[in-house]
Design a protein around this motif. Structure first.
Motif, short mmCIF file in Angstrom:
data_model
loop_
_atom_site.label_atom_id
_atom_site.label_comp_id
_atom_site.label_asym_id
_atom_site.label_seq_id
_atom_site.Cartn_x
_atom_site.Cartn_y
_atom_site.Cartn_z
N UNK A 141 -23.09 14.46 -7.25
CA UNK A 141 -22.74 13.11 -6.82
C UNK A 141 -22.73 12.13 -7.99
N UNK A 142 -23.69 12.28 -8.90
CA UNK A 142 -23.75 11.39 -10.06
C UNK A 142 -22.53 11.57 -10.95
N UNK A 143 -22.15 12.81 -11.19
CA UNK A 143 -20.99 13.08 -12.04
C UNK A 143 -19.73 12.52 -11.40
N UNK A 144 -19.56 12.77 -10.11
CA UNK A 144 -18.37 12.30 -9.40
C UNK A 144 -18.29 10.78 -9.38
N UNK A 145 -19.44 10.13 -9.20
CA UNK A 145 -19.46 8.66 -9.15
C UNK A 145 -19.01 8.07 -10.47
N UNK A 146 -19.55 8.61 -11.57
CA UNK A 146 -19.15 8.12 -12.89
C UNK A 146 -17.66 8.37 -13.12
N UNK A 147 -17.22 9.57 -12.77
CA UNK A 147 -15.82 9.94 -12.99
C UNK A 147 -14.89 9.03 -12.20
N UNK A 148 -15.22 8.80 -10.94
CA UNK A 148 -14.36 7.97 -10.09
C UNK A 148 -14.29 6.54 -10.63
N UNK A 149 -15.43 6.00 -11.06
CA UNK A 149 -15.46 4.64 -11.61
C UNK A 149 -14.57 4.54 -12.85
N UNK A 150 -14.65 5.55 -13.71
CA UNK A 150 -13.86 5.53 -14.94
C UNK A 150 -12.37 5.68 -14.65
N UNK A 151 -12.03 6.58 -13.72
CA UNK A 151 -10.62 6.82 -13.40
C UNK A 151 -9.97 5.59 -12.78
N UNK A 152 -10.69 4.91 -11.88
CA UNK A 152 -10.11 3.77 -11.18
C UNK A 152 -10.02 2.51 -12.03
N UNK A 153 -10.48 2.57 -13.27
CA UNK A 153 -10.24 1.47 -14.20
C UNK A 153 -8.77 1.40 -14.59
N UNK A 154 -8.06 2.51 -14.42
CA UNK A 154 -6.64 2.53 -14.74
C UNK A 154 -5.87 2.04 -13.52
N UNK A 155 -5.17 0.91 -13.68
CA UNK A 155 -4.65 0.20 -12.51
C UNK A 155 -3.48 0.89 -11.83
N UNK A 156 -2.95 1.97 -12.39
CA UNK A 156 -1.88 2.70 -11.70
C UNK A 156 -2.42 3.81 -10.80
N UNK A 157 -3.75 3.97 -10.78
CA UNK A 157 -4.38 5.02 -9.96
C UNK A 157 -5.03 4.38 -8.73
N UNK A 158 -4.77 4.96 -7.57
CA UNK A 158 -5.33 4.48 -6.31
C UNK A 158 -6.08 5.62 -5.63
N UNK A 159 -7.23 5.29 -5.05
CA UNK A 159 -8.04 6.28 -4.32
C UNK A 159 -7.96 5.96 -2.83
N UNK A 160 -7.63 6.95 -2.03
CA UNK A 160 -7.47 6.75 -0.59
C UNK A 160 -8.34 7.75 0.15
N UNK A 161 -9.33 7.26 0.89
CA UNK A 161 -10.25 8.15 1.58
C UNK A 161 -9.70 8.55 2.94
N UNK A 162 -9.25 9.78 3.03
CA UNK A 162 -8.70 10.34 4.26
C UNK A 162 -8.51 11.83 4.03
N UNK A 163 -8.16 12.53 5.09
CA UNK A 163 -7.88 13.96 5.01
C UNK A 163 -6.38 14.16 5.07
N UNK A 164 -5.84 14.86 4.09
CA UNK A 164 -4.42 15.20 4.13
C UNK A 164 -4.22 16.24 5.23
N UNK A 165 -3.34 15.95 6.17
CA UNK A 165 -3.18 16.83 7.33
C UNK A 165 -1.84 17.56 7.38
N UNK A 166 -0.86 17.11 6.60
CA UNK A 166 0.43 17.76 6.62
C UNK A 166 1.29 17.34 5.45
N UNK A 167 2.34 18.11 5.21
CA UNK A 167 3.25 17.80 4.11
C UNK A 167 4.61 18.41 4.38
N UNK A 168 5.62 17.81 3.79
CA UNK A 168 6.96 18.39 3.86
C UNK A 168 7.72 18.05 2.59
#
Length: 311
Positions: free
Chosen positions: A59-86
């Motif tokens: 959890x500590x590693x992921x938290x640091x990683x997520x914070x660093x990644x989301x500093x880049x303004x072209x990256x968006x994090x969306x909390x949900x489950x991917x359920x399908x694709x085409x």
């Protein structure tokens, strides 16, 4: 490009997914990470064998990683489950558990795998704590302890020398008739490794710390820890529904550039390799992000309309 359109969608926001997203964010790529917040290593108390983070919790590693990644303004994090694709004319369309739809030119599966826990009382409580899968991730912490190796056949032949290097007090539990050649059995005996062919009925533990193994015939033996090779399945069927092939072992088939068998789809992390570790997942994601950025950059560069030059 509208609000729900991206250059890249990454399904899975753990180590490999975040690693790919960092490369893409630093390359100015509009990237969406879709993650349900349930990593497969959430029960693991500490992660090891990863430089700068040895001994940190997942959890500590992921938290640091997520914070660093989301500093880049072209990256968006969306909390949900991917359920399908085409597939679409321009790439792919993803639907989620929140009834949202997103589109992208490229698709990355960093979805990990799901361990199929055997129906043995106490097993799930000990899994990733004192019953572990990897001597590189956990072996140093349980070195020199009385250790059970719960597996059979070639998997046992592979892991037993690695465990023997860490402890000279180990026992193979094959949970049925041992599937070894006479030469392999001799080698186990020469290294003082006993073989128990009985099936396990229960793992006795305290707060996930293994104490003894009880067999179906009622006999029991004390152990401090165990390694177990258990089956797995993909965390999601979406890649296969899109046509991605699997290896004989059940991993997503990728080439050296982490491209799957479907053009425009990539896979990185535990879902596409038997080398399950934080370091390997980060590496795979890093390469995946670089490969995708190169493809997008080349496509844009080569599609510029010709300009007529007059003297």
């Amino acid at each position: 490009m509208n609000q729900n359109e991206y250059e890249v969608i990454i399904i899975g926001g753990s180590y490999s997914g975040l690693s790919a997203a960092m490369v893409l964010g630093r390359s100015l790529r509009k990237t969406l990470i879709i993650d349900s917040g349930k990593p497969c290593n959430r029960q693991t108390p500490h992660s090891h064998n990863f430089l700068t983070q040895d001994g940190s919790t997942p959890q500590e590693i992921s938290k640091i990683a997520k914070t660093q990644v989301l500093k880049y303004d072209t990256v968006t994090f969306y909390e949900a489950l991917a359920t399908g694709a085409k597939k679409t004319k321009k790439g792919f369309e993803i639907t989620t558990s929140l009834d949202t739809t997103f589109k992208a030119k490229k698709l990355v599966f960093a979805t990990g795998i799901k361990d199929l826990i055997p129906k043995i009382k106490g097993f799930v409580d000990c899994w990733a704590i004192s019953v572990v899968h990897c001597p590189y991730c956990h072996g140093y912490e349980i070195k020199n302890k009385k250790t059970a190796i719960i597996t059979n056949g070639e998997k046992a032949v592979h892991i037993t020398p690695l465990v023997h290097n860490l402890t000279k007090n180990s026992t193979l539990i094959t949970s049925g008739k041992a599937g070894f050649s006479s030469e392999q059995i001799l080698k186990f005996k020469q290294n003082n490794i006993a073989i128990i062919e009985k099936e396990i009925s229960e793992i006795v533990h305290t707060n996930g710390q293994l104490e003894k193994i009880i067999f179906k015939d009622g006999s029991k033996e004390n152990f401090d820890c165990a390694y177990a090779a258990i089956p797995f399945e993909q965390n999601t069927t979406i890649p296969m529904e899109l046509g991605c092939e699997l290896t004989e072992d059940g991993h997503l088939k990728v080439n050296s550039m982490f491209q799957t068998t479907v053009n425009g789809i990539y896979a990185c992390g535990d879902n596409s390799t038997p080398m399950r570790s934080v370091a390997n997942a980060v590496y795979a994601g890093n390469v995946t992000g670089a490969v995708i950025n190169k493809e997008l950059a080349d496509a844009s560069f080569n599609n510029v309309k010709a300009i007529k030059i007059y003297n």
